[in-house]
Design an enzyme around this catalytic site. Sequence first.
Site, PDB file in Angstrom:
ATOM      1  N   CYS A   2       0.929  -1.196  -0.019  1.00  0.00           N
ATOM      2  CA  CYS A   2      -0.121   0.068  -0.024  1.00  0.00           C
ATOM      3  C   CYS A   2       0.852   1.288  -0.059  1.00  0.00           C
ATOM      4  CB  CYS A   2      -0.943  -0.004   1.136  1.00  0.00           C
ATOM      5  SG  CYS A   2      -1.697  -1.713   1.530  1.00  0.00           S
ATOM      6  N   ARG A  27       1.293   2.182  -5.828  1.00  0.00           N
ATOM      7  CA  ARG A  27       1.365   1.261  -4.852  1.00  0.00           C
ATOM      8  C   ARG A  27       0.365   0.149  -4.583  1.00  0.00           C
ATOM      9  NH1 ARG A  27       6.051   1.464  -2.016  1.00  0.00           N
ATOM     10  NH2 ARG A  27       5.548   0.343  -0.372  1.00  0.00           N
ATOM     11  N   TRP A  74      -3.536  -1.881  -1.323  1.00  0.00           N
ATOM     12  CA  TRP A  74      -3.410  -2.972  -2.164  1.00  0.00           C
ATOM     13  C   TRP A  74      -4.094  -4.202  -1.379  1.00  0.00           C
ATOM     14  CZ3 TRP A  74      -0.524  -7.685  -2.171  1.00  0.00           C
ATOM     15  CH2 TRP A  74      -0.736  -8.370  -3.430  1.00  0.00           C
ATOM     16  N   ASN A 100       1.110   0.311   6.256  1.00  0.00           N
ATOM     17  CA  ASN A 100       1.494  -0.609   5.009  1.00  0.00           C
ATOM     18  C   ASN A 100       2.395  -1.994   5.488  1.00  0.00           C
ATOM     19  OD1 ASN A 100       2.392  -1.574   2.451  1.00  0.00           O
ATOM     20  ND2 ASN A 100       4.234  -0.074   2.596  1.00  0.00           N
ATOM     21  N   GLY A 101       2.022  -2.914   5.122  1.00  0.00           N
ATOM     22  CA  GLY A 101       2.775  -4.114   5.693  1.00  0.00           C
ATOM     23  C   GLY A 101       1.835  -5.241   5.976  1.00  0.00           C
ATOM     24  N   GLU A 487      11.742 -11.518 -19.891  1.00  0.00           N
ATOM     25  CA  GLU A 487      10.928 -10.363 -19.722  1.00  0.00           C
ATOM     26  C   GLU A 487      10.020  -9.807 -20.549  1.00  0.00           C
ATOM     27  OE1 GLU A 487      10.781  -6.277 -18.101  1.00  0.00           O
ATOM     28  OE2 GLU A 487      11.186  -8.212 -17.407  1.00  0.00           O
ATOM     29  N   LYS A 491       6.109  -8.539 -19.344  1.00  0.00           N
ATOM     30  CA  LYS A 491       5.642  -6.965 -19.776  1.00  0.00           C
ATOM     31  C   LYS A 491       4.008  -7.428 -20.414  1.00  0.00           C
ATOM     32  CE  LYS A 491       8.124  -4.526 -18.185  1.00  0.00           C
ATOM     33  NZ  LYS A 491       8.243  -5.499 -17.061  1.00  0.00           N
ATOM     34  N   GLU A 494       1.583  -8.594 -17.907  1.00  0.00           N
ATOM     35  CA  GLU A 494       1.210  -7.515 -16.703  1.00  0.00           C
ATOM     36  C   GLU A 494       0.355  -6.495 -17.358  1.00  0.00           C
ATOM     37  OE1 GLU A 494       5.096  -6.544 -13.868  1.00  0.00           O
ATOM     38  OE2 GLU A 494       5.400  -6.219 -16.392  1.00  0.00           O
ATOM     39  N   HIS A 510      10.457 -30.407 -27.184  1.00  0.00           N
ATOM     40  CA  HIS A 510      10.177 -31.108 -25.963  1.00  0.00           C
ATOM     41  C   HIS A 510       8.785 -31.000 -25.192  1.00  0.00           C
ATOM     42  CE1 HIS A 510      14.428 -32.795 -26.092  1.00  0.00           C
ATOM     43  NE2 HIS A 510      14.740 -31.332 -26.630  1.00  0.00           N
ATOM     44  N   LYS A 607       3.461  -1.476  -7.424  1.00  0.00           N
ATOM     45  CA  LYS A 607       4.815  -1.232  -7.885  1.00  0.00           C
ATOM     46  C   LYS A 607       6.088  -2.196  -7.006  1.00  0.00           C
ATOM     47  CE  LYS A 607       7.951   0.742 -10.508  1.00  0.00           C
ATOM     48  NZ  LYS A 607       8.080   0.289 -11.801  1.00  0.00           N
TER      49      LYS A 607
END
Length: 612
Positions: A2, A27, A74, A100-101, A487, A491, A494, A510, A607
């Site tokens: 958060c 966040r 969040w 936050n946590g 990567e 992206k 996301e 395979h 983030k």
Amino acid sequence: MCGIVGYIGTKKASPILINGLIRLEYRGYDSAGISTIEKEELSIMKDKGRVKNLYHLKGIDDLTGTIGIAHTRWATHGKPSKENSHPHMDNSKTFSVVHNGIIENYNELRNFLTDNGYIFYSQTDTEVIPNLVHYYYEKDEKTDNLRFLRAVKNACSDLKGSFAIEIICKDYPDNMIVTRKDSPLVIGKGENENYISSDIPAILSFTRNFYLLNDFELVVLSRNNVVFYDKDLNPIEKDTKTIEWNASSAEKDGYEDFMLKEIYEQPTAIRETIGAKFNEETKCEFDELNFTKEYLSSLNKIYIVACGTAMYAGLAGKNAIEKLCKIPTEVDVASEFRYRDPLVDDKTLCIFISQSGETADTIAALKLCKEKGAKTLAISNVIGSSITREADYSIYTHAGPEIAVASTKAYTSQVILITILSIYFAEILDIECEKVSLLKRDILQLPKKIEETLKLSEVIEEFSKKVYQEKDIFFLGRGIDEAVAKEASLKLKEISYIHSESYPAGELKHGPIALIENDITVISIMTDNTLVEKTISNIQEVITRGAKTLVITNQNVDEDMFDRIIKIPETNPFVSPILSIIPLQLFSYYISKEKGLDVDKPRNLAKSVTVE
């Protein structure tokens, strides 16, 4: 993950708090709220959804308080809802808290408080905090100026987990108390006012002077003063740190989205990260490091530990360290690393990468490696962040604030910095290698080549419009190009919500080739001239099965073989991941825009992952 912000000064707090939340919304954006002290009573305004919803709350324009705290959420404990949104108050409405946590023992504390007559109105772990503060506040028979502080200190001593907390009390209308453990929190020093935030960019437009807090430090703020205490309430002194970031770097500056702006900032970010560390004639230098040939020669292994995009930057770093320095190097995901009892000792160097410097899993892995006797080196974009204060050594990317949730310029800055670090190691080890001289030259030319690559945006946008409705997209690569494929796939997932997978091109037969159907899009990266023929052979296998193909390459290939080729400038294989990822950053961006999605704030993501 958060975001929290606070203000105490002479101005109306509410617009400052909401402005700070908007800047912190990357966040978390499940709910938002503010709390101020109005006529010696606590006021709370909050709602489910984005920060902008606060503007529509009845009475919010009438707030006049000059002290307040705020939160953008969040969700972890409890679904996104108005009831679960912060701030939270105690039952007596004496204390208001944002957090936050994660409080790991909140069930135990909740049961204790329930047994003592407290009632809970939310599903959150946070609600135990104001009630626990009130419990200790009522037990304290002293009524001096430190009663509020002692109650917060005693409550925090009972908390297990991670937290950054801001607390206001109606009995102390001229003070705010903040503290932290394993979650980010900074204090911005102003003139007759002070600001508090999870991240520097949220309050950078108000001040450049910041206090950086260590775990368990408690701070009592007033309009004109900031007083620090250790966990035993002994007063301590701290100096401010001046942050050189330009406040405009946290603005869109005419770009439609932060992500697009940050993609186009990569030439500057790379130039700034290269800095004056070397030229073609001089050896590479890091003022922050003092490694010796004896120490590097003694190493049995290097670990690179990180999460998500930072881990994929580490894969590029592994390639450079092993090939230039001949030191075995492993890349590991931080969230798994410390749970498998890694083989780490004083013959191991452990490198940790985190854009924010606050990634909980990465910090925990770092602490474990220090316990096992290894030297630790942090790579971060934020000076004074938690990871840099824990590590034995720290070096910095100079990407500036990265606001979009999906990382772009931070990733390429990490790749270039760890590549330069590999040159530094190789030169200390006296490894005479033509590769090092050529690599230096190519690194110095890289910003201009990035600018050339960005000119391909129209071609990429055109291809994106053809495939944005796809349900599945696959990425292939060999060698260093496989790290780029990982990567690029991340992206796309996301920000577009398209299912994508990346595979080593040689692994197609395979199993993965069973997923290739007519009109499936397959994207291949080819920058290593020693692997081009083999990669082309793998691509022909998917073409045979009806796949549409996009190839990112700087090699000479038959353009008629593929549906679309994006030619990027030729460069050194060690830094090719920086150029080859840029078209794929743009590819993800344009697909997301074509689908009408929020590029900067993808669903369910935040983030900085500051909790496990």
